[in-house]
Design a protein around this motif. Structure first.
Motif, PDB file in Angstrom:
ATOM      1  N   TRP A 205      -8.765  -6.014   8.540  1.00 31.42           N
ATOM      2  CA  TRP A 205      -7.338  -6.306   8.404  1.00 31.42           C
ATOM      3  C   TRP A 205      -6.530  -5.391   9.306  1.00 31.42           C
ATOM      4  O   TRP A 205      -6.030  -5.811  10.328  1.00 31.42           O
ATOM      5  CB  TRP A 205      -6.877  -6.208   6.940  1.00 31.42           C
ATOM      6  N   ASN A 206      -6.414  -4.100   8.953  1.00 33.02           N
ATOM      7  CA  ASN A 206      -5.659  -3.167   9.809  1.00 33.02           C
ATOM      8  C   ASN A 206      -6.363  -3.010  11.155  1.00 33.02           C
ATOM      9  O   ASN A 206      -7.586  -2.814  11.194  1.00 33.02           O
ATOM     10  CB  ASN A 206      -5.542  -1.786   9.142  1.00 33.02           C
ATOM     11  N   VAL A 322      -6.013  -2.150  -7.238  1.00 32.26           N
ATOM     12  CA  VAL A 322      -6.298  -0.712  -7.289  1.00 32.26           C
ATOM     13  C   VAL A 322      -5.642  -0.010  -6.097  1.00 32.26           C
ATOM     14  O   VAL A 322      -5.479   1.203  -6.070  1.00 32.26           O
ATOM     15  CB  VAL A 322      -7.824  -0.465  -7.338  1.00 32.26           C
ATOM     16  N   GLY A 323      -5.251  -0.815  -5.090  1.00 27.54           N
ATOM     17  CA  GLY A 323      -4.613  -0.255  -3.900  1.00 27.54           C
ATOM     18  C   GLY A 323      -4.290  -1.377  -2.933  1.00 27.54           C
ATOM     19  O   GLY A 323      -4.491  -2.557  -3.244  1.00 27.54           O
ATOM     20  N   THR A 324      -3.793  -0.996  -1.760  1.00 27.84           N
ATOM     21  CA  THR A 324      -3.468  -1.989  -0.727  1.00 27.84           C
ATOM     22  C   THR A 324      -4.132  -1.556   0.573  1.00 27.84           C
ATOM     23  O   THR A 324      -4.746  -0.484   0.639  1.00 27.84           O
ATOM     24  CB  THR A 324      -1.942  -2.054  -0.496  1.00 27.84           C
ATOM     25  N   THR A 325      -3.972  -2.361   1.610  1.00 29.66           N
ATOM     26  CA  THR A 325      -4.558  -1.999   2.912  1.00 29.66           C
ATOM     27  C   THR A 325      -3.875  -0.763   3.508  1.00 29.66           C
ATOM     28  O   THR A 325      -4.362  -0.179   4.457  1.00 29.66           O
ATOM     29  CB  THR A 325      -4.448  -3.181   3.905  1.00 29.66           C
ATOM     30  N   ASN A 326      -2.735  -0.376   2.932  1.00 30.09           N
ATOM     31  CA  ASN A 326      -2.042   0.824   3.437  1.00 30.09           C
ATOM     32  C   ASN A 326      -2.176   2.024   2.508  1.00 30.09           C
ATOM     33  O   ASN A 326      -1.783   3.131   2.860  1.00 30.09           O
ATOM     34  CB  ASN A 326      -0.544   0.524   3.642  1.00 30.09           C
ATOM     35  N   GLU A 327      -2.701   1.799   1.317  1.00 31.66           N
ATOM     36  CA  GLU A 327      -2.751   2.895   0.352  1.00 31.66           C
ATOM     37  C   GLU A 327      -3.894   2.709  -0.653  1.00 31.66           C
ATOM     38  O   GLU A 327      -3.964   1.687  -1.333  1.00 31.66           O
ATOM     39  CB  GLU A 327      -1.421   2.927  -0.422  1.00 31.66           C
ATOM     40  N   LEU A 328      -4.783   3.684  -0.698  1.00 29.87           N
ATOM     41  CA  LEU A 328      -5.862   3.666  -1.694  1.00 29.87           C
ATOM     42  C   LEU A 328      -6.254   5.112  -1.987  1.00 29.87           C
ATOM     43  O   LEU A 328      -6.713   5.831  -1.104  1.00 29.87           O
ATOM     44  CB  LEU A 328      -7.080   2.880  -1.176  1.00 29.87           C
TER      45      LEU A 328
END
Length: 379
Positions: A205-206, A322-328
């Motif tokens: 993704w990123n 539980v999180g996103t592609t920007n934050e885990l």
């Protein structure tokens, strides 16, 4: 209903993102075909599907149905004009996040069917995101002239209403919630003796791969706390194999001594992937259909969001990302995964009613379509 009508056959063209060997979309098609067969039988009719496919010979061989090339205008025209109806869906067809062509293509197919005076049915679609307002008119027109419209979440319904769709919109689950396991089954995943098996579905993704790096750190932290088998399940080939391998290379030498990693090479079959997910103790997924498979087979899950559709699905079973592609956060991930592994039954018990409801409702579009054809299309 007389005996003569009992075996009436209706040709139904199915338009979607099919024939590209994306496990999630192929699972949607398989589920729609099974539901149409079952609900057609219940209505006393036979539905003969014709699939618009990116690879017609593969689709035909795989599902035993007629298939025609989706980008070949003459073939599409012939298929629709010789049919009784068109089904558009399921999946995220009407969105412009993956490119500019999706909305004009899919609404164009619907409009062609409507121009040819064929009833059109919108089957469990996820609508949006739609960034270009110039697309609203295409969507509005296609929907308002359809005989039946169903979407797979509340947000899709609200979006359609907000752009002026005034026909009845039914909210139904993703068709895959109704997909059964294969009848003949052998163990697919390696035996995880004495450790818990966690299915993992990741995708690129990123651009900078920071999302996969954060997932890697979270998985390493998990293996430092408990012994697990991390079983990677690639849903979209070959991309997800590459994403899984990228992550495995990053963490292989750093995981805890009692844990192991396995990258599964499964046959390209949605029902087999469903079975593989059923053999996991828990699942961590980025792919929407990985999470839907887990719910279908009552496997506790954690989802990572790259798109609102992930959050929307989890909300329907009273779960959160539980999180996103920007934050885990690794600590949060380890805590939540530990919690679902240690309290599996409790996690499932709390969601059992929602999951059962989704499974039952997944048949609704096929049921409505079968009844409409039986009552309205004369032979």
């Amino acid at each position: 209903m007389g005996m003569a009508e009992a075996s009436t056959t209706f040709r139904v063209v199915i338009s979607g993102y099919y024939g590209f060997k994306n496990s999630g979309d192929e699972a949607v098609l398989k589920s729609i075909l099974l539901a149409l067969e079952e609900q057609g039988k219940a209505a006393g009719i036979t539905l003969a599907p014709v699939v618009l496919s990116g690879d017609p010979s593969w689709t035909s061989k795989k599902y035993g149905v007629e298939a025609v090339p989706r980008m070949h205008p003459a073939s599409v025209w012939r298929a629709i004009s010789s049919s009784d109806a068109l089904i558009s869906g399921g999946g995220s067809l009407l969105q412009d996040a993956t490119g500019m062509k999706s909305i004009p293509y899919y609404t164009g197919i619907i409009k062609l069917a409507q121009w040819l005076r064929k009833p059109t049915f919108i089957y469990a679609q996820g609508i949006g995101p739609v960034h270009r307002q110039s697309m609203y008119a295409f969507i509005r027109s296609a929907m308002n002239k359809s005989q039946y419209v169903s979407v797979r979440d509340e947000q899709s319904s609200q979006f359609l209403s907000s752009i002026g769709v005034n026909t009845k919109i039914e909210i139904v689950p993703d068709p895959v919630m109704g997909m059964p396991l294969p009848e003949q089954r052998q163990q697919l995943l390696p035996e995880a003796s004495g450790v818990q098996q966690i299915g993992i579905s990741v995708r690129f993704w990123n651009k900078d791969r920071s999302d996969l790096q954060r997932i890697g750190e979270a998985l390493i932290a998990l293996t430092e706390q408990r012994n697990v088998m991390l079983t990677f399940l690639p849903f979209h080939l070959p991309d997800d194999i590459e994403a899984s391998q990228f992550l495995i290379d990053q963490i292989q030498s750093r995981i805890g001594a009692g844990s192991s990693i396995k990258l599964m090479d499964l046959p390209d079959d949605p029902m087999l992937m469903l079975q593989a997910v059923s053999e996991c103790d828990a699942l961590f997924g980025m792919r929407l259909h990985a999470l839907i498979y887990a719910a279908n087979q009552r496997v506790p899950m954690l989802g990572l969001s790259y798109d609102p559709k992930i959050d929307q699905f989890l909300k329907r079973i009273e779960a959160k990302v539980v999180g996103t592609t920007n934050e885990l956060e690794s600590k949060e991930f380890v805590e939540q995964m530990g919690n679902i592994l240690d309290h599996r039954d409790q996690w499932l018990e709390q969601r059992s009613r929602q999951i059962q409801t989704l499974k039952e409702q997944s048949q609704k579009p096929a049921q409505q379509i079968s009844q409409f054809l039986r009552q309205n299309i004369s032979r």
